[in-house]
Scaffold this motif. Structure first.
Motif, PDB file in Angstrom:
ATOM      1  N   VAL A 115      78.499  32.308  43.116  1.00 29.15           N
ATOM      2  CA  VAL A 115      78.889  32.184  41.904  1.00 29.15           C
ATOM      3  C   VAL A 115      78.283  32.706  40.634  1.00 29.15           C
ATOM      4  O   VAL A 115      78.885  32.971  39.729  1.00 29.15           O
ATOM      5  CB  VAL A 115      79.476  30.621  41.830  1.00 29.15           C
ATOM      6  CG1 VAL A 115      79.942  30.198  40.409  1.00 29.15           C
ATOM      7  CG2 VAL A 115      80.403  30.231  42.900  1.00 29.15           C
ATOM      8  N   MET A 116      77.002  32.763  40.814  1.00 27.87           N
ATOM      9  CA  MET A 116      76.234  33.062  39.770  1.00 27.87           C
ATOM     10  C   MET A 116      76.215  34.660  39.339  1.00 27.87           C
ATOM     11  O   MET A 116      75.953  34.809  38.193  1.00 27.87           O
ATOM     12  CB  MET A 116      74.892  32.801  40.029  1.00 27.87           C
ATOM     13  CG  MET A 116      74.614  31.382  39.759  1.00 27.87           C
ATOM     14  SD  MET A 116      75.049  30.574  38.462  1.00 27.87           S
ATOM     15  CE  MET A 116      74.128  31.436  37.074  1.00 27.87           C
ATOM     16  N   THR A 117      77.274  35.346  40.161  1.00 23.67           N
ATOM     17  CA  THR A 117      77.582  36.666  39.828  1.00 23.67           C
ATOM     18  C   THR A 117      78.571  36.681  38.630  1.00 23.67           C
ATOM     19  O   THR A 117      78.230  37.779  37.956  1.00 23.67           O
ATOM     20  CB  THR A 117      78.524  37.165  41.021  1.00 23.67           C
ATOM     21  OG1 THR A 117      77.515  37.306  42.395  1.00 23.67           O
ATOM     22  CG2 THR A 117      78.825  38.660  40.758  1.00 23.67           C
ATOM     23  N   ALA A 118      79.316  35.669  38.343  1.00 22.96           N
ATOM     24  CA  ALA A 118      79.944  35.608  37.273  1.00 22.96           C
ATOM     25  C   ALA A 118      79.042  35.499  35.812  1.00 22.96           C
ATOM     26  O   ALA A 118      79.294  36.196  34.929  1.00 22.96           O
ATOM     27  CB  ALA A 118      81.017  34.446  37.379  1.00 22.96           C
ATOM     28  N   ALA A 119      77.893  34.763  36.050  1.00 25.70           N
ATOM     29  CA  ALA A 119      77.155  34.764  35.030  1.00 25.70           C
ATOM     30  C   ALA A 119      76.420  36.171  34.858  1.00 25.70           C
ATOM     31  O   ALA A 119      76.109  36.662  33.829  1.00 25.70           O
ATOM     32  CB  ALA A 119      75.879  33.972  35.275  1.00 25.70           C
ATOM     33  N   ALA A 120      76.154  36.690  36.000  1.00 28.53           N
ATOM     34  CA  ALA A 120      75.528  38.114  35.877  1.00 28.53           C
ATOM     35  C   ALA A 120      76.383  39.123  35.085  1.00 28.53           C
ATOM     36  O   ALA A 120      76.276  39.886  34.257  1.00 28.53           O
ATOM     37  CB  ALA A 120      75.181  38.545  37.089  1.00 28.53           C
ATOM     38  N   LEU A 121      77.739  39.140  35.390  1.00 24.48           N
ATOM     39  CA  LEU A 121      78.770  39.891  34.862  1.00 24.48           C
ATOM     40  C   LEU A 121      79.053  39.591  33.321  1.00 24.48           C
ATOM     41  O   LEU A 121      79.193  40.463  32.581  1.00 24.48           O
ATOM     42  CB  LEU A 121      80.216  39.797  35.515  1.00 24.48           C
ATOM     43  CG  LEU A 121      80.059  40.446  36.812  1.00 24.48           C
ATOM     44  CD1 LEU A 121      81.176  40.407  37.830  1.00 24.48           C
ATOM     45  CD2 LEU A 121      79.582  42.221  36.784  1.00 24.48           C
ATOM     46  N   TYR A 122      78.924  38.196  33.006  1.00 18.25           N
ATOM     47  CA  TYR A 122      79.021  37.753  31.685  1.00 18.25           C
ATOM     48  C   TYR A 122      77.791  38.558  30.760  1.00 18.25           C
ATOM     49  O   TYR A 122      78.042  39.034  29.808  1.00 18.25           O
ATOM     50  CB  TYR A 122      78.940  36.479  31.700  1.00 18.25           C
ATOM     51  CG  TYR A 122      78.767  35.736  30.240  1.00 18.25           C
ATOM     52  CD1 TYR A 122      79.770  35.551  29.314  1.00 18.25           C
ATOM     53  CD2 TYR A 122      77.363  35.450  29.658  1.00 18.25           C
ATOM     54  CE1 TYR A 122      79.657  34.858  28.274  1.00 18.25           C
ATOM     55  CE2 TYR A 122      77.100  34.936  28.446  1.00 18.25           C
ATOM     56  CZ  TYR A 122      78.290  34.946  27.634  1.00 18.25           C
ATOM     57  OH  TYR A 122      78.086  34.390  26.284  1.00 18.25           O
ATOM     58  N   GLY A 123      76.667  38.347  31.326  1.00 17.24           N
ATOM     59  CA  GLY A 123      75.551  39.176  30.746  1.00 17.24           C
ATOM     60  C   GLY A 123      75.648  40.609  30.713  1.00 17.24           C
ATOM     61  O   GLY A 123      75.392  41.040  29.495  1.00 17.24           O
ATOM     62  N   LEU A 124      76.463  41.122  31.458  1.00 14.97           N
ATOM     63  CA  LEU A 124      76.538  42.572  31.240  1.00 14.97           C
ATOM     64  C   LEU A 124      77.521  42.792  30.413  1.00 14.97           C
ATOM     65  O   LEU A 124      77.500  43.900  29.522  1.00 14.97           O
ATOM     66  CB  LEU A 124      77.088  43.216  32.947  1.00 14.97           C
ATOM     67  CG  LEU A 124      77.141  44.612  33.096  1.00 14.97           C
ATOM     68  CD1 LEU A 124      75.832  45.297  32.676  1.00 14.97           C
ATOM     69  CD2 LEU A 124      77.881  45.205  34.281  1.00 14.97           C
ATOM     70  N   GLY A 125      78.582  41.909  30.340  1.00 11.94           N
ATOM     71  CA  GLY A 125      79.618  42.380  29.209  1.00 11.94           C
ATOM     72  C   GLY A 125      79.070  42.202  27.784  1.00 11.94           C
ATOM     73  O   GLY A 125      79.381  42.792  26.911  1.00 11.94           O
ATOM     74  N   VAL A 126      78.016  40.970  27.538  1.00 16.26           N
ATOM     75  CA  VAL A 126      77.373  40.968  26.441  1.00 16.26           C
ATOM     76  C   VAL A 126      76.663  42.162  25.996  1.00 16.26           C
ATOM     77  O   VAL A 126      76.738  42.536  24.739  1.00 16.26           O
ATOM     78  CB  VAL A 126      76.497  39.626  26.408  1.00 16.26           C
ATOM     79  CG1 VAL A 126      75.829  39.604  25.137  1.00 16.26           C
ATOM     80  CG2 VAL A 126      77.343  38.355  26.607  1.00 16.26           C
TER      81      VAL A 126
END
Length: 384
Positions: free
Chosen positions: A41-52
């Motif tokens: 699920v932490m992939t979503a956190a990684a993609l959030y960081g990439l979006g930022v």
């Protein structure tokens, strides 16, 4: 305290809640969405960081042309939409998409917030004002993340994102009415390329990266560690986050001192202390009670490190402050993305202790790097 400072602090708290909330509730989200493990699920956190990171590079410099206050308002609207979509997600893929969009909103909002903090600060009190605004991260941990862990435990994780969406709209109303600085920092286009030419920016950004990698490599797997390896309920992760946040807030007592000490020397000291902390974490990771004892010190050190790096960057070139703070956010949230992916194999195989070991190595390298950078690169005289 100035109402504008209080409002910016509250907005940091709301935006920061989304960037930190997934770790302690990852186990609940994984179970609900059918993911194989909380780490997945932490992939979503990684993609959030990439979006930022992407938005901070491409869109944040627009604040130099259109004003930080206007950029902040637009970014918060986009963030609210993304949080509503996160609450409605019924697959990991949908959550990842929604969090990527949330990252775009945060990638514009965070640099705009730091820029506004520097603009409204009286001369000679920049570190104090920036430090106050940075305590919004404490609000996100104490009021947002800690509460979210309990909400996820008793009502469901969807209510966490729904509540954050409501909170964004709650701060948008006073923001629309607040008289914030409207001056444009630059009459010409700024960009990551123009900002990278500013003398002193590269070592400052490297320091940001090392601070972010060390923090997120441990934090993003702390909740999963408690759930999977220590068999603790989700709410116990919220208690740890609460203690971290209290330490982060308590460090405000030292913010005034930061206006008077050399930034590079101060950062070297903070990284040295972080090296020691991560080594202690290796020993403490097998015991929840030991983690409770040491976690406030982490909050203190991270607050001071963040204040010093942000203060260093905001002083480099006021005419390109939006672009510079965009680079700051891009580097920090690329660290979220990289740390989440790079630390994951080690965490899966060896647990949180290996994450602490990697972060200790990065912090030790940072001590050497920032001290060497002082001899090679100019640093603003106000913080030397």
């Amino acid at each position: 305290m100035n109402r504008s400072v209080l409002l910016l602090t509250a907005i940091v708290g709301v935006v920061g809640s989304n960037s930190l909330v997934l770790s302690p509730i990852a186990a609940k989200v994984a179970l609900s969405l059918g993911a194989e493990s909380p780490a997945g699920v932490m992939t979503a956190a990684a993609l959030y960081g990439l979006g930022v990171a992407a938005a901070a590079l491409v869109l944040a410099p627009l604040a130099d042309r259109f004003g930080a206050a206007r950029s902040l308002r637009v970014a918060l609207v986009l963030l609210a939409v993304a949080l509503a979509a996160s609450a409605a997600s019924n697959t990991v893929f949908m959550l990842c998409v929604a969090q990527s969009v949330a990252g775009i909103g945060a990638g514009v909002a965070i640099p705009a917030l730091y820029t506004l903090a520097a603009q409204i600060a009286p001369k000679g009190q920049e570190a104090r004002v920036i430090g106050t605004v940075l305590t919004g991260w404490t609000l996100s941990m104490v009021g947002g993340v800690t509460l979210s862990a309990y909400v996820a435990d008793f009502f469901g994780w969807q209510y966490v994102y729904g509540g954050l969406c409501f909170a964004v709209f709650a701060v948008l109303v006073p923001l629309a009415r607040m008289d914030l600085p409207k001056q444009l920092a630059s009459q010409s286009a700024t960009s990551p390329l123009t900002a990278l030419k500013v003398d002193g920016i590269v070592p400052a950004l490297v320091a940001v990266a090392l601070l972010g990698l060390g923090f997120y490599g441990v934090y993003n797997y702390l909740g999963a560690h408690l759930e999977v390896n220590l068999n603790r309920p989700v709410r116990d992760a919220g208690i740890l986050t609460l203690l971290y946040g209290l330490g982060f807030a308590g460090a405000m007592a030292f913010d005034g001192i930061l206006d008077r000490i050399p930034v590079v020397r101060g950062l070297a000291g903070i990284f040295a202390l972080l090296t020691g902390f991560y080594l202690v974490l290796i020993w403490a990771s097998s015991s929840y009670m030991l983690l409770l004892l040491i976690i406030p010190a982490w909050g203190i050190l991270e607050h001071l490190g963040l204040n010093l790096t942000v203060g260093w960057l905001t002083r480099l070139d006021p005419a390109q402050r939006g672009a510079i703070m965009g680079l700051n956010s891009a580097v920090m949230y690329l660290s979220v993305f990289v740390a989440t992916l790079v630390y994951r194999p080690g965490f899966t195989t060896y647990g949180l202790a290996i994450c602490g070991l990697i972060s200790a190595g990065l912090s030790l390298f940072a001590v050497v790097y920032v001290l060497q950078s002082r001899r090679k690169t100019a640093v603003p005289t106000a913080v030397v």
